[in-house]
Design an enzyme around this catalytic site. Structure first.
Site, PDB file in Angstrom:
ATOM      1  N   GLY A   9       0.207   4.523  -3.561  1.00  0.00           N
ATOM      2  CA  GLY A   9       0.132   3.852  -4.869  1.00  0.00           C
ATOM      3  C   GLY A   9      -1.206   4.090  -5.550  1.00  0.00           C
ATOM      4  N   GLY A  33       5.578   1.077  -3.271  1.00  0.00           N
ATOM      5  CA  GLY A  33       5.410   1.722  -1.971  1.00  0.00           C
ATOM      6  C   GLY A  33       4.099   1.279  -1.348  1.00  0.00           C
ATOM      7  CB  SER A  34       2.125   2.741   1.356  1.00  0.00           C
ATOM      8  OG  SER A  34       1.963   4.054   0.853  1.00  0.00           O
ATOM      9  CD  GLU A  44       2.634  -3.309   4.271  1.00  0.00           C
ATOM     10  OE1 GLU A  44       2.425  -2.112   3.980  1.00  0.00           O
ATOM     11  OE2 GLU A  44       3.272  -4.079   3.533  1.00  0.00           O
ATOM     12  CD  GLU A  95       3.891  -5.315  -7.985  1.00  0.00           C
ATOM     13  OE1 GLU A  95       3.386  -5.765  -6.941  1.00  0.00           O
ATOM     14  OE2 GLU A  95       3.521  -5.670  -9.122  1.00  0.00           O
ATOM     15  CE  LYS A 129       9.332  10.750  -4.436  1.00  0.00           C
ATOM     16  NZ  LYS A 129      10.228  10.572  -3.272  1.00  0.00           N
ATOM     17  CB  CYS A 176       6.273  -5.603  -0.044  1.00  0.00           C
ATOM     18  SG  CYS A 176       7.382  -6.342  -1.249  1.00  0.00           S
TER      19      CYS A 176
END
Ligand code: NAD
Length: 461
Positions: free
Chosen positions: A210, A205-206, A360, A227, A156, A261
């Protein structure tokens, strides 16, 4: 069926791709198709898998210009970096094409007559959920090792990079057995269905998403890795070459508009007031030197951010920091252009515990902090909940080694940018940045397999 429309961040009226979303039922059906194809893929053996992965690499290399142009158009990555991403994706495919021939087990001294060995076998179907910022490299650094060791793939992509996903899906389909790789488009519902249908899950992703993905996979008892974000520091020692350090840091913070990232988000200058001011000036000058504009123009380092919401997010973070007492030394505004531009922005004077320093912000924003010595700088770097990467700049070997020893991130770069990844070495972070085993290199081959131990006696003892 609802559709997803992806548009160009530098020209939001430019529609890049329109695709149908997959319902949860469709995701489960497609997982079944991939699972059926996986049996033949595994049975075909390492040489057949290697050949197929190499064919994907050959065709992607031939279509480099088309792929790089599409990356730039769809996700606003500067042309040079986009071409670099395609080259890296080809290299990853070639690496894992060879890795098909890696050892798949170990032999141990048996405790009785016969043999004792382990063998690593594919899990079945790997569910991959990916972000938009490396629309070819991240999917391939997950799919290639998963396929190399015999899995099928249910992927996806991000709704913001469905055009790149279409291209990659087409290349994979052309070289691999029918049905083995399934691309399913959609948002949260489709992603949740992937986690529900897969035999092993890999997410990038975030942190917010995650942590939901890892919890859902753990509830099902399937292996999972994630990650996620970073709030990466660059520590500048008292003897660092200021020009070199500043240009390295400016590029790590601002290239691709800070949408990595591994981008540098905080600069920690060690020394007295005078030295801290000198670091500040050098970083601001280096940031001002960077070319901002249409990412298709050669030489542009920072284009737009991905969406209007992403731009709002960066501007809001700057505004909130200013109300907390921070000063803007560069940028701080949307900059020029019709697209989702934010000028590369440098802040100083924000408290270490202010959100702009601890959370972040996925865009071209860096803050400046000061520390009296290495111990204080390392403590400051480590205060955040993230632990992805830190860079340390300087010549004093004792200072560099002390920093390396104290830093709590999964990756450490000395006299190098925080950004940039060597795909053949383990990649991942600590604390909230990562969950589960490392990605890339041979570590990935382990993640996409499960080990079984065979005790074999030719006859009863
Ligand atoms: P995101 O978390 O919003 O989305 C990532 C993926 O998850 C997308 O495909 C999204 O559609 C999907 N998703 C959304 N809700 C879901 C759900 N409930 N269940 C399952 N899947 C769901 O991240 P993004 O905005 O696409 O990417 C930016 C983030 O990615 C940043 O935080 C960045 O630091 C991080 N990132 C990390 C790495 C790394 O290797 N550590 C690399 C690149 C990006």
């Amino acid at each position: 069926m609802p559709t997803i429309t992806s548009t160009s961040p530098q020209r939001p009226s430019d529609v890049v791709a329109e695709v149908d979303t997959a319902s949860a039922e469709e995701v489960h059906r497609r997982a079944g198709v991939a699972r059926d194809a996986q049996r033949g893929w595994w049975a075909a053996g390492a040489a057949a898998r290697s050949d197929a992965l190499r064919r994907v690499a050959v065709v992607l290399r031939e279509r480099t210009d088309e792929a790089a142009t599409l990356i730039t158009r769809e996700v606003g990555k500067p042309a040079g970096e986009a071409a670099g991403e395609v080259a890296r994706t080809v290299a990853i495919l070639e690496y894992y094409a060879q890795a098909c021939f890696s050892a798949v087990g170990e032999s141990y001294p048996p405790s009785m007559a016969g043999q004792l060995w382990t063998e690593r076998r594919p899990h079945g179907v790997a569910g991959l959920i990916t972000p938009w910022n490396f629309p070819l490299a991240i999917p391939i650094w997950k799919a290639a090792p998963a396929l190399a060791v015999g899995n099928g793939v249910l992927w996806k992509p991000s709704p913001d990079s469905v055009g790149c996903a279409e291209l990659l899906g087409e290349l994979l389909d052309a070289a691999l057995p029918d049905g083995l790789v399934q691309v399913v488009n959609g948002g949260a519902d489709t992603g949740e269905a992937v986690v529900d249908a897969a035999d092993v899950v890999s997410f990038t992703g975030s942190v917010a998403i995650g942590s939901q993905v890892t919890a859902a996979a753990a509830r099902r008892g399937v292996p999972v890795q994630a990650e996620m974000g970073g709030q990466n520091a660059a520590i500048v020692l008292h003897d660092a070459d200021l020009d070199r350090a500043a240009s390295t840091i400016a590029s790590a913070a601002m290239s691709y508009a800070g949408q990595k990232c591994t981008a540098t988000r905080r600069v920690i200058a060690i020394g007295d007031e005078v030295r801290q001011r000198a670091v500040e000036e050098a970083v601001v000058a280096a940031v001002r030197d960077l070319r901002v504009g249409d990412p298709a123009d050669g030489g542009v380092v920072a284009g737009p951010v991905i969406t209007d919401a992403a731009r709002r997010n960066v501007l809001d973070a700057i505004e909130a920091a200013q109300s907390g007492g921070a000063q803007v030394l560069a940028g701080g505004d949307p900059g020029d252009g019709d697209g989702w531009f934010v000028a590369p922005s440098v802040l100083t004077g924000a408290a270490p515990e202010a959100p702009v320093n601890t959370e972040e912000t996925f865009g071209p924003l860096v803050t400046l902090l000061g520390a009296g010595d290495v111990t204080e700088a390392v403590a400051l770097a480590n205060t955040v909940r993230f632990g992805l990467v830190t860079s340390v700049h300087g010549a004093d070997v004792d200072g560099l080694l002390a920093a390396i020893a104290g830093i709590d991130t999964g990756l450490i770069k000395v006299n190098a940018p925080t950004s940039g990844v060597d795909f053949y070495a383990p990649f991942g972070g600590e604390k909230a940045s990562s969950y589960g085993p490392r990605e890339q290199g041979t570590a990935a081959l382990g993640f996409y397999t499960s080990t079984r131990t065979v005790t074999f006696a030719p006859e009863y003892p």
